[in-house]
Scaffold this active site. Structure first.
Site, PDB file in Angstrom:
ATOM      1  CE  LYS A  23       0.433 -10.664  81.568  1.00  0.00           C
ATOM      2  NZ  LYS A  23       0.860 -11.646  82.418  1.00  0.00           N
ATOM      3  NE  ARG A  44      10.215 -11.922  81.144  1.00  0.00           N
ATOM      4  CZ  ARG A  44       8.736 -11.777  81.819  1.00  0.00           C
ATOM      5  NH1 ARG A  44       7.991 -11.791  80.877  1.00  0.00           N
ATOM      6  NH2 ARG A  44       8.574 -11.313  82.677  1.00  0.00           N
ATOM      7  CD  GLU A  81       2.761 -15.623  80.880  1.00  0.00           C
ATOM      8  OE1 GLU A  81       2.357 -15.630  81.847  1.00  0.00           O
ATOM      9  OE2 GLU A  81       2.643 -15.179  80.172  1.00  0.00           O
TER      10      GLU A  81
END
Length: 168
Positions: A23, A44, A81
């Site tokens: 992650k 986002r 990301e």
């Protein structure tokens, strides 16, 4: 084990494969490609409307500006990301202190602040990187969507960096 049991029950199957990857703690972005050309990029935001950061994303070397593949989708939204690696974060904070400016609290804040710069020249001097992890929209062409691991393989084939430590 409880999670796996719930998934198998909810899906009415005996076996579930899991794609496992690190992650990343950065800033989630969406990259929009039209006929293989990077057109726009956004944060986002609130989940519905993001902030247009196209010019700053164009400065990140890890983000391809052109995609080349057989059966390229007319529209492809790649999700990923943007982050700053620890060594680059340490270097940036050292530079900040040398200039008498405030150091960043953590790499995520440094990456997010860099992407929100109004001057893309400043963003280009900060070492940001990108890792793709998914596809939001795909119209036309052929992009596998049956398994997460296949999506990652497809993104890697398009020359997007993906997490190297992935396992099914």
């Amino acid at each position: 084990e409880a999670f796996d049991r719930r998934m198998r029950e909810d899906l009415s199957v005996d076996y579930v494969e899991y794609a496992v990857a690190p992650k990343f703690d950065g800033l989630a972005v969406s990259l929009r490609y039209e006929n293989g050309i990077f057109m726009t990029g956004a944060t986002r935001g609130d989940g519905y409307t993001g902030e247009d950061i196209t010019l700053n994303l164009r400065t990140i070397r890890a983000i391809p500006l052109h995609l080349a593949a057989d059966h390229m989708p007319a529209l492809l939204e790649v999700r990923g990301e943007v982050l700053m690696l620890k060594a680059d974060f340490v270097r940036l904070n050292q530079q900040q202190r040398e200039k008498g400016e405030k150091a960043f609290a953590n790499p995520r804040n440094a990456a997010a602040g860099s992407l929100r710069q109004l001057n893309s020249g400043i963003t280009s001097k900060r070492r940001l990187t990108f890792f793709a992890y998914g596809i939001g929209v795909s119209e036309g062409g052929v992009v596998p969507t049956d398994k997460h691991s296949h999506i990652l393989e497809s993104l890697a084939a398009l020359h997007f960096p993906v997490a190297r430590k992935c396992k099914v």
